[in-house]
Design an enzyme around this catalytic site. Structure first.
Site, PDB file in Angstrom:
ATOM      1  N   ASP A 247       0.825  -1.200   0.000  1.00 60.59           N
ATOM      2  CA  ASP A 247       0.000   0.000   0.000  1.00 60.59           C
ATOM      3  C   ASP A 247       0.860   1.251   0.000  1.00 60.59           C
ATOM      4  O   ASP A 247       2.037   1.227   0.396  1.00 60.59           O
ATOM      5  CB  ASP A 247      -0.911   0.008   1.240  1.00 60.59           C
ATOM      6  N   ILE A 248       0.255   2.341  -0.407  1.00 57.12           N
ATOM      7  CA  ILE A 248       0.995   3.594  -0.479  1.00 57.12           C
ATOM      8  C   ILE A 248       1.516   4.023   0.895  1.00 57.12           C
ATOM      9  O   ILE A 248       2.559   4.674   1.010  1.00 57.12           O
ATOM     10  CB  ILE A 248       0.090   4.693  -1.092  1.00 57.12           C
TER      11      ILE A 248
END
Length: 370
Positions: A247-248
């Site tokens: 995920d970012i």
């Protein structure tokens, strides 16, 4: 008045010698009857023969009616020979081949014989229940399915001794598969990159204004302690894709690869490779929450595979998963009363993040395997 007397010119010698013209006999004047000539009359002394003499160009006998006899037009020889005319000649057709017929026959004779139909090898199956060649190759770990399709199209794959060039060919699951050295050389040129992804980069394509992690793959960011011995080349960017995601807001080990075998092993439907994470959490864990994290939770109606979850300290959990659903760890923690504030992946299979600094990368060495 004087009178002129005209004298007739004397007749020429030819005119004097010319015989007087005899008047035609009455029967010859009748146009409804054919003229009778003495030579046409049959001799009374000679018996009549049933056989007709051959027709001559200089003499055309006529019947008593004055018309040409049909028997006189029949040749004495065989039809189509020099002695007579064939039926085709009377109808205006020729028994002999025309020029264009001869040329067509010549072309047909000169045309090479048609190739015999290629018989499928016993390994190639028409049964829809049989697996496709590309799947069998991937299942055996020879390559990814995408690579298999490329190799098949290039003619680099033999099944039971026969080169297979048709995509989607079905084979026996236990068929003998041989890969050409050209495919091995092509595969050996692919690289796998280990990147320490920082927060703020997306794993795949750019989205919402955030850059993809692959932009960090450049000579300036190669780790100084990279012991792979591989030098950076621009060609290594071709087809380089993430095998898995972070995920970012997550950091840690991200794998970028050109090798389809690596991608399939890490993110294939039947992947069983472990991924290890360190997760900082906040909140109050519900009763038997730790047991549920290990096994018993479901996401999107699907029961999750068993995991290995344990406390590292009061604020941090250690997760070991064998699957990778979207935001899986964060959603699992929410189900048991916890909120994730930090997530870092430190291992994939037997490859550890180690001391690789954030934002830097190194090549997967030849001796390293997932």
């Amino acid at each position: 008045m004087s009178t002129l007397k005209l004298n007739k010119s004397p007749a020429t010698t030819d005119q004097k010698k010319q015989k007087p013209v005899r008047p035609l006999a009455p029967e010859l004047r009748d146009r409804s009857k054919a003229p009778m000539l003495k030579k046409d009359k049959p001799s009374e002394a000679a018996p009549q023969s049933t056989e007709q003499a051959p027709r001559s160009k200089a003499h055309s006998p006529r019947s008593e009616s004055g018309s040409k006899s049909r028997d006189s037009r029949k040749p004495a020889g065989k039809p189509g020979t020099a002695g007579g005319r064939s039926s085709a000649a009377r109808t205006g057709r020729s028994d002999k081949p025309r020029d264009h017929d001869r040329s067509f026959a010549a072309k047909r004779e000169s045309r090479p014989a048609a190739r015999p139909a290629v018989q499928s090898a016993p390994s190639v199956a028409d049964n829809d229940q049989q697996p496709r060649l590309s799947k069998v190759m991937a299942d055996r770990g020879l390559c990814s399915r995408r690579e298999a399709d490329d190799w098949i199209a290039n003619g680099w794959v033999k099944v039971n001794g026969e080169i297979i060039e048709t995509l989607g060919t079905r084979i026996d699951a236990d068929a003998d598969i041989v890969i050409s050295a050209y495919a091995r050389e092509h595969q050996a040129e692919t690289v796998t990159v280990l990147l320490h992804k920082p927060v703020g980069y997306v794993s795949g394509q750019a989205e919402d204004g955030y850059e993809p992690a692959v932009v960090l793959f450049n000579p300036d960011n190669q780790w100084a302690e990279d012991a792979s011995g591989i030098g950076f080349k621009r060609g290594h960017l071709r087809g380089l894709a993430p095998a898995g995601r972070l995920d970012i807001d997550s950091t840690g080990l991200l794998v970028l690869t050109q090798d389809g075998r690596v991608a399939r092993k890490l993110i294939g439907d039947d992947s069983n490779v472990e991924k290890e994470y360190l997760v900082r959490v906040e909140g109050q864990l519900i009763d038997n929450g730790l047991a549920l994290l290990n096994h018993g939770l479901s996401l999107d109606g699907v029961t999750l595979k068993p995991a290995k979850v344990s406390w590292q300290n009061e604020e941090q959990l250690r997760f070991v998963l064998r699957e990778g659903r979207k935001r899986q760890i964060r959603r699992m923690c929410e189900l048991v009363g916890l909120h994730v504030v930090g997530l870092k992946r430190i291992r994939i299979g037997s490859i550890n993040l180690g001391k690789l600094p954030p934002g830097q990368w190194r090549y997967l060495a030849e001796h390293e395997r997932f």
